[in-house]
Design a protein around this motif. Structure first.
Motif, PDB file in Angstrom:
ATOM      1  N   CYS A  47       0.854  -1.187   0.000  1.00  0.00           N
ATOM      2  CA  CYS A  47       0.000   0.000   0.000  1.00  0.00           C
ATOM      3  C   CYS A  47       0.890   1.238   0.000  1.00  0.00           C
ATOM      4  O   CYS A  47       2.008   1.209   0.512  1.00  0.00           O
ATOM      5  CB  CYS A  47      -0.903   0.026   1.231  1.00  0.00           C
ATOM      6  N   VAL A  48       0.373   2.324  -0.583  1.00  0.00           N
ATOM      7  CA  VAL A  48       1.078   3.602  -0.565  1.00  0.00           C
ATOM      8  C   VAL A  48       0.158   4.622   0.074  1.00  0.00           C
ATOM      9  O   VAL A  48      -0.958   4.843  -0.403  1.00  0.00           O
ATOM     10  CB  VAL A  48       1.461   4.060  -1.993  1.00  0.00           C
ATOM     11  N   LEU A  49       0.613   5.225   1.171  1.00  0.00           N
ATOM     12  CA  LEU A  49      -0.096   6.328   1.801  1.00  0.00           C
ATOM     13  C   LEU A  49       0.803   7.543   1.664  1.00  0.00           C
ATOM     14  O   LEU A  49       1.873   7.602   2.273  1.00  0.00           O
ATOM     15  CB  LEU A  49      -0.388   6.049   3.275  1.00  0.00           C
ATOM     16  N   SER A  50       0.381   8.498   0.830  1.00  0.00           N
ATOM     17  CA  SER A  50       1.164   9.694   0.575  1.00  0.00           C
ATOM     18  C   SER A  50       0.309  10.901   0.963  1.00  0.00           C
ATOM     19  O   SER A  50      -0.550  11.344   0.201  1.00  0.00           O
ATOM     20  CB  SER A  50       1.560   9.753  -0.898  1.00  0.00           C
ATOM     21  N   ALA A  51       0.541  11.410   2.161  1.00  0.00           N
ATOM     22  CA  ALA A  51      -0.280  12.485   2.719  1.00  0.00           C
ATOM     23  C   ALA A  51       0.289  13.847   2.367  1.00  0.00           C
ATOM     24  O   ALA A  51       1.408  14.180   2.763  1.00  0.00           O
ATOM     25  CB  ALA A  51      -0.373  12.340   4.236  1.00  0.00           C
ATOM     26  N   GLY A  52      -0.488  14.613   1.629  1.00  0.00           N
ATOM     27  CA  GLY A  52      -0.120  15.988   1.327  1.00  0.00           C
ATOM     28  C   GLY A  52      -0.539  16.900   2.463  1.00  0.00           C
ATOM     29  O   GLY A  52      -0.776  16.452   3.591  1.00  0.00           O
ATOM     30  N   ALA A  53      -0.693  18.175   2.164  1.00  0.00           N
ATOM     31  CA  ALA A  53      -1.005  19.181   3.179  1.00  0.00           C
ATOM     32  C   ALA A  53      -2.295  18.867   3.941  1.00  0.00           C
ATOM     33  O   ALA A  53      -2.396  19.136   5.137  1.00  0.00           O
ATOM     34  CB  ALA A  53      -1.108  20.550   2.524  1.00  0.00           C
ATOM     35  N   GLY A  54      -3.287  18.295   3.280  1.00  0.00           N
ATOM     36  CA  GLY A  54      -4.567  18.001   3.924  1.00  0.00           C
ATOM     37  C   GLY A  54      -4.537  16.802   4.843  1.00  0.00           C
ATOM     38  O   GLY A  54      -5.409  16.629   5.690  1.00  0.00           O
ATOM     39  N   GLY A  55      -3.562  15.946   4.684  1.00  0.00           N
ATOM     40  CA  GLY A  55      -3.395  14.793   5.551  1.00  0.00           C
ATOM     41  C   GLY A  55      -4.359  13.653   5.262  1.00  0.00           C
ATOM     42  O   GLY A  55      -5.262  13.760   4.429  1.00  0.00           O
ATOM     43  N   ILE A  56      -4.144  12.567   5.974  1.00  0.00           N
ATOM     44  CA  ILE A  56      -4.982  11.374   5.881  1.00  0.00           C
ATOM     45  C   ILE A  56      -5.419  11.019   7.290  1.00  0.00           C
ATOM     46  O   ILE A  56      -4.594  10.962   8.212  1.00  0.00           O
ATOM     47  CB  ILE A  56      -4.196  10.188   5.272  1.00  0.00           C
ATOM     48  N   LYS A  57      -6.719  10.782   7.468  1.00  0.00           N
ATOM     49  CA  LYS A  57      -7.237  10.362   8.768  1.00  0.00           C
ATOM     50  C   LYS A  57      -8.024   9.082   8.576  1.00  0.00           C
ATOM     51  O   LYS A  57      -9.006   9.045   7.841  1.00  0.00           O
ATOM     52  CB  LYS A  57      -8.121  11.435   9.392  1.00  0.00           C
ATOM     53  N   ILE A  58      -7.567   8.023   9.242  1.00  0.00           N
ATOM     54  CA  ILE A  58      -8.199   6.712   9.148  1.00  0.00           C
ATOM     55  C   ILE A  58      -8.830   6.404  10.497  1.00  0.00           C
ATOM     56  O   ILE A  58      -8.158   6.459  11.536  1.00  0.00           O
ATOM     57  CB  ILE A  58      -7.159   5.638   8.755  1.00  0.00           C
ATOM     58  N   GLY A  59     -10.119   6.080  10.485  1.00  0.00           N
ATOM     59  CA  GLY A  59     -10.852   5.784  11.712  1.00  0.00           C
ATOM     60  C   GLY A  59     -10.493   4.422  12.273  1.00  0.00           C
ATOM     61  O   GLY A  59      -9.438   3.861  11.992  1.00  0.00           O
ATOM     62  N   SER A  60     -11.406   3.855  13.056  1.00  0.00           N
ATOM     63  CA  SER A  60     -11.188   2.570  13.719  1.00  0.00           C
ATOM     64  C   SER A  60     -11.871   1.429  12.977  1.00  0.00           C
ATOM     65  O   SER A  60     -12.872   1.641  12.298  1.00  0.00           O
ATOM     66  CB  SER A  60     -11.705   2.644  15.159  1.00  0.00           C
TER      67      SER A  60
END
Length: 188
Positions: A47-60
């Motif tokens: 997997c690739v998670l590439s967070a720009g200025a807005g970010g990434i938020k993953i819940g539960s």
């Protein structure tokens, strides 16, 4: 799947890390300081998670399956109990394909027309394998996206959609909400 220890995840510099987080050592993480991980999150190999200025938020209670990518400058939010199947691509940024601008990140921004827009995936959403979600899309609670779909518009809650571009197929049952309540009661 070989996973990072809690100490190793902290050393990567995530913005926040919940309990029982399982991130494959074979996942690629960019902008970890802008990525929030809830409780009981699993992120599989490649997997690739590439967070720009807005970010990434993953819940539960979220699973992100193999070869999935979350990429872009806009915010990407994935709420509780969402399931992102293998080879799904979620973009919060996209080049302009019209020909009015140049494309690709190796060209100065003054010559490109990149669109940046937040993407929100609500609770109990499932996105089928090989699907693509474009910038600005909001998937309402309980949406089910069929495999190999192109999601270029927001979708109201409890719909099953599929196709290129994705279209309404039928309503999705919400029986799973009762199961979620029972599950959470047993988990406490």
């Amino acid at each position: 799947m070989a996973i990072y220890s809690v100490e190793e995840l902290r050393a990567l510099g995530f913005a926040s890390i919940g309990e029982d987080v399982r991130v494959s050592r074979l996942a690629s993480i960019y902008g970890a300081s802008r990525i929030h991980l809830g409780d009981h999150v699993r992120i599989d190999d490649f997997c690739v998670l590439s967070a720009g200025a807005g970010g990434i938020k993953i819940g539960s209670y979220v699973h992100i399956a193999v070869y999935t990518c979350l990429i872009g400058a806009g915010h990407i939010g994935i709420a509780d109990f969402a399931n992102i199947s293998s080879r799904v691509s979620i973009y919060s940024s996209s080049d302009d394909y019209s020909g009015e601008y140049m494309t690709n990140p190796m060209v100065s921004a003054e010559f490109t027309g990149v669109e940046h827009a937040d993407v929100e995936i609500a609770e109990h959403v499932i996105i089928g394998s090989g699907s693509v979600v474009l910038p600005g899309v909001e998937l309402g609670v309980g949406v089910a996206v069929g495999a190999l779909s192109l999601v270029n518009r927001s979708v109201e809650p409890w719909q099953i959609i599929a196709g290129q571009p994705a279209k309404f197929i039928k309503r999705r049952k919400d029986d799973l909400l009762m199961l979620a309540d029972k599950f959470l009661q047993q988990s406490c």
